[in-house]
Design an enzyme around this catalytic site. Sequence first.
Site, PDB file in Angstrom:
ATOM      1  N   ASN A 154      -9.880 -16.187   6.721  1.00 36.60           N
ATOM      2  CA  ASN A 154     -10.675 -15.431   7.701  1.00 36.60           C
ATOM      3  C   ASN A 154     -12.179 -15.659   7.587  1.00 36.60           C
ATOM      4  OD1 ASN A 154     -10.757 -13.952   5.353  1.00 36.60           O
ATOM      5  ND2 ASN A 154     -10.594 -11.965   6.339  1.00 36.60           N
ATOM      6  N   ALA A 179      -7.329 -21.704   1.970  1.00 33.37           N
ATOM      7  CA  ALA A 179      -6.111 -21.323   2.693  1.00 33.37           C
ATOM      8  C   ALA A 179      -5.525 -22.530   3.417  1.00 33.37           C
ATOM      9  CB  ALA A 179      -6.437 -20.226   3.707  1.00 33.37           C
ATOM     10  N   SER A 232      -4.549 -11.167   0.151  1.00 37.42           N
ATOM     11  CA  SER A 232      -3.787  -9.925   0.313  1.00 37.42           C
ATOM     12  C   SER A 232      -3.486  -9.286  -1.036  1.00 37.42           C
ATOM     13  CB  SER A 232      -2.480 -10.235   1.039  1.00 37.42           C
ATOM     14  OG  SER A 232      -1.724 -11.139   0.260  1.00 37.42           O
ATOM     15  N   GLU A 253     -10.337  -9.760  -4.891  1.00 38.99           N
ATOM     16  CA  GLU A 253     -10.885  -9.170  -3.660  1.00 38.99           C
ATOM     17  C   GLU A 253      -9.720  -9.074  -2.693  1.00 38.99           C
ATOM     18  OE1 GLU A 253     -13.928  -8.134  -3.090  1.00 38.99           O
ATOM     19  OE2 GLU A 253     -14.972  -8.914  -4.827  1.00 38.99           O
ATOM     20  N   LEU A 254      -9.158  -7.875  -2.546  1.00 34.04           N
ATOM     21  CA  LEU A 254      -7.871  -7.763  -1.855  1.00 34.04           C
ATOM     22  C   LEU A 254      -7.992  -7.015  -0.528  1.00 34.04           C
ATOM     23  CD1 LEU A 254      -5.820  -7.067  -5.121  1.00 34.04           C
ATOM     24  CD2 LEU A 254      -6.394  -9.257  -4.080  1.00 34.04           C
ATOM     25  N   CYS A 287     -11.469  -8.130   6.037  1.00 31.38           N
ATOM     26  CA  CYS A 287     -10.921  -7.164   5.072  1.00 31.38           C
ATOM     27  C   CYS A 287     -11.652  -5.833   5.149  1.00 31.38           C
ATOM     28  CB  CYS A 287     -11.009  -7.738   3.668  1.00 31.38           C
ATOM     29  SG  CYS A 287     -12.671  -8.257   3.280  1.00 31.38           S
ATOM     30  N   GLU A 384      -2.719  -2.681   7.033  1.00 34.16           N
ATOM     31  CA  GLU A 384      -3.906  -3.391   7.497  1.00 34.16           C
ATOM     32  C   GLU A 384      -3.541  -4.045   8.839  1.00 34.16           C
ATOM     33  OE1 GLU A 384      -4.904  -6.350   4.600  1.00 34.16           O
ATOM     34  OE2 GLU A 384      -7.040  -6.116   4.954  1.00 34.16           O
TER      35      GLU A 384
HETATM   36  P1  NAP Z   1      -2.969 -14.294   1.568  1.00 33.71           P
HETATM   37  O1  NAP Z   1      -1.709 -14.576   2.277  1.00 33.71           O
HETATM   38  O2  NAP Z   1      -2.909 -13.438   0.355  1.00 33.71           O
HETATM   39  O3  NAP Z   1      -3.600 -15.714   1.217  1.00 33.71           O
HETATM   40  C1  NAP Z   1      -4.807 -15.854   0.548  1.00 33.71           C
HETATM   41  C2  NAP Z   1      -4.788 -17.142  -0.238  1.00 33.71           C
HETATM   42  O4  NAP Z   1      -3.761 -17.071  -1.220  1.00 33.71           O
HETATM   43  C3  NAP Z   1      -4.482 -18.376   0.598  1.00 33.71           C
HETATM   44  O5  NAP Z   1      -5.202 -19.463   0.077  1.00 33.71           O
HETATM   45  C4  NAP Z   1      -2.995 -18.550   0.370  1.00 33.71           C
HETATM   46  O6  NAP Z   1      -2.538 -19.859   0.567  1.00 33.71           O
HETATM   47  C5  NAP Z   1      -2.911 -18.191  -1.085  1.00 33.71           C
HETATM   48  N1  NAP Z   1      -1.558 -17.822  -1.525  1.00 33.71           N
HETATM   49  C6  NAP Z   1      -0.580 -17.212  -0.817  1.00 33.71           C
HETATM   50  N2  NAP Z   1       0.498 -17.023  -1.605  1.00 33.71           N
HETATM   51  C7  NAP Z   1       0.195 -17.530  -2.826  1.00 33.71           C
HETATM   52  C8  NAP Z   1       0.886 -17.637  -4.069  1.00 33.71           C
HETATM   53  N3  NAP Z   1       2.117 -17.172  -4.214  1.00 33.71           N
HETATM   54  N4  NAP Z   1       0.233 -18.205  -5.117  1.00 33.71           N
HETATM   55  C9  NAP Z   1      -1.016 -18.667  -4.978  1.00 33.71           C
HETATM   56  N5  NAP Z   1      -1.718 -18.611  -3.833  1.00 33.71           N
HETATM   57  C10 NAP Z   1      -1.118 -18.044  -2.769  1.00 33.71           C
HETATM   58  O7  NAP Z   1      -4.044 -13.628   2.525  1.00 33.71           O
HETATM   59  P2  NAP Z   1      -4.526 -14.140   3.930  1.00 33.71           P
HETATM   60  O8  NAP Z   1      -3.521 -13.733   4.943  1.00 33.71           O
HETATM   61  O9  NAP Z   1      -4.942 -15.562   3.883  1.00 33.71           O
HETATM   62  O10 NAP Z   1      -5.870 -13.297   4.106  1.00 33.71           O
HETATM   63  C11 NAP Z   1      -5.884 -12.023   4.586  1.00 33.71           C
HETATM   64  C12 NAP Z   1      -5.944 -11.022   3.443  1.00 33.71           C
HETATM   65  O11 NAP Z   1      -7.088 -11.266   2.652  1.00 33.71           O
HETATM   66  C13 NAP Z   1      -6.122  -9.620   3.974  1.00 33.71           C
HETATM   67  O12 NAP Z   1      -5.315  -8.731   3.237  1.00 33.71           O
HETATM   68  C14 NAP Z   1      -7.589  -9.334   3.735  1.00 33.71           C
HETATM   69  O13 NAP Z   1      -7.901  -7.974   3.636  1.00 33.71           O
HETATM   70  C15 NAP Z   1      -7.826 -10.068   2.463  1.00 33.71           C
HETATM   71  N6  NAP Z   1      -9.258 -10.357   2.306  1.00 33.71           N
HETATM   72  C16 NAP Z   1      -9.931  -9.665   1.352  1.00 33.71           C
HETATM   73  C17 NAP Z   1     -11.301  -9.882   1.199  1.00 33.71           C
HETATM   74  C18 NAP Z   1     -12.073  -9.132   0.171  1.00 33.71           C
HETATM   75  O14 NAP Z   1     -13.177  -9.556  -0.138  1.00 33.71           O
HETATM   76  N7  NAP Z   1     -11.571  -8.052  -0.381  1.00 33.71           N
HETATM   77  C19 NAP Z   1     -11.951 -10.807   2.014  1.00 33.71           C
HETATM   78  C20 NAP Z   1     -11.225 -11.505   2.973  1.00 33.71           C
HETATM   79  C21 NAP Z   1      -9.858 -11.268   3.098  1.00 33.71           C
HETATM   80  P3  NAP Z   1      -1.802 -20.220   1.960  1.00 33.71           P
HETATM   81  O15 NAP Z   1      -2.840 -20.142   2.982  1.00 33.71           O
HETATM   82  O16 NAP Z   1      -1.289 -21.589   1.723  1.00 33.71           O
HETATM   83  O17 NAP Z   1      -0.714 -19.197   2.168  1.00 33.71           O
END
Ligand code: NAP
Length: 482
Positions: A154, A179, A232, A253-254, A287, A384
């Site tokens: 994002n 990502a 996430s 940072e979730l 997020c 969310e």
């Molecule tokens: P996500 O599915 O958790 O993916 C984030 C990253 O983790 C991606 O690079 C993803 O790779 C990787 N990933 C997924 N499964 C994994 C695993 N089993 N082992 C290692 N890496 C893995 O989250 P998203 O959908 O991309 O992003 C949205 C989430 O991020 C939301 O919940 C949002 O709130 C959160 N977010 C938090 C912040 C903050 O600062 N707190 C900032 C921005 C976003 P792939 O893309 O290949 O799946």
Amino acid sequence: MPISIQFTQSYVGGSWKDSRSGKTYEVVDPSTSKCIARVSDCDAQDATQAVDAAHQALKSWQSKTSVERHGLLIKWFQLVQQSADMLAEIMTLESGKPLSESYAEVNYAASYIEWFAEEAKRVYGDVIPAVSPDKKMLVQRQGVGVCAAITPWNFPLAMITRKAAPALAAGCTMVLKPAEATPLSALALAYLAGKASIPAGVFNVVTASHGVDVGKVFSQDARIKKLSFTGSTAVGKLLLKQCADTVKRVSMELGGNAPFIVFNDADIEQAVAGAIASKYRNTGQTCVCANRFYVQSGIYDRFVKALSDAVKSMKVGHGLDEGVVQGPLINQASFNKVAGLVQDAKQKGAEVVVGGEPHSLGGLFYQPTILGNISSDMDIVHQEIFGPVAAISVFEDEADVIEKANNTPYGLAAYFYSKDIARVWRVSEALEYGMVGINEGVISTAMAPFGGVKESGMGREGSQYGMDEYLELKYLCMGGLN
Ligand code: NAP
């Protein structure tokens, strides 16, 4: 392929590399669902090679003075700024965000590099008053070593720079997995790092369609001393468990579930402007997006009317088209989730004030939406949303709304609007969140600590505190000094 997309291989040890298997995967423009590039599809072995490179580069990077590291980071910062046109176009093509937001993100991402380039020069230690005359006691702060980062789609640039810049400033080297959906911004950033003469192996990027294997290497290789993750909560929890065996330091940072509270004494115009910025930026996919609106009964109708007027005028479309402020959702799963949450709310009695349906453009476009009459039995209150949907409930009482706002496992950002100074203090202190916007919908800047409490994570990014995430304290006790 658009002209700006030139970097499609992984960047390891200062070289562009195909994956060992030779496999590639498609990067898709979410606005058109068309392939815009194919990038290396790396596996665990490729990830290990990147760790080898970061490990090899560590000693020489650590031994540079902070002034030398500052100089290289400033060059990187300048190149990112100078490359804004290229970076913004790539970002809009792979993430779907409107071009104006992509430009804003390039600046925001660059600001972290500049901030931490400066902080590199301020990694001070301490001298502790000695307990006996023959002793000297000191504390040094040293970089943790090789770091790994895993980032979401994002904010394809800024989520990287706010990890990489403090790591490099602290004398650490880094391996990054962006990502699956947005590898191109990360690779362009790596290209600019090379152009800035940041030495080979200091910043490495491996791209992959299956983050799981790369994630295992990053969390289990003992040479990596720190993992920083943004994404996430579910994946964060998994990575925390994986990191336990090597007792790695972690930053997480979730996800969030931000409340946005408007009290009767709020300035409506300010509150609506804050709501638009906080809710609809990046088509509701941040997020810190407002997820639950609580509006006090005395102001409810006026607030909903003013917000509706603003939302109805939003132009939806391809992020490269003139005047567009709302893009598509990132993928089909995201689209289905948003549509499902709206459907559930409607079935349980929500009032559709604006939108509430897939957009006539088709594909991954969803109408900017406002739902009223939201109640706590609806899924939209607990999950969310990650889409352009404002879910609004009415409330009467301050204590009651604070309880509702805190009634979630998340604790990233919260917002409220009030002109009563005593209430401002009471509510700010009662909200269980890492960040609170008071009469303000845009809170993030490189100079302030970004991060959450509860299941929204641990650690802070940006600000003077952001360096600590990449530094260890070392206590030196010198004896026999008579
Ligand atoms: P996500 O599915 O958790 O993916 C984030 C990253 O983790 C991606 O690079 C993803 O790779 C990787 N990933 C997924 N499964 C994994 C695993 N089993 N082992 C290692 N890496 C893995 O989250 P998203 O959908 O991309 O992003 C949205 C989430 O991020 C939301 O919940 C949002 O709130 C959160 N977010 C938090 C912040 C903050 O600062 N707190 C900032 C921005 C976003 P792939 O893309 O290949 O799946």
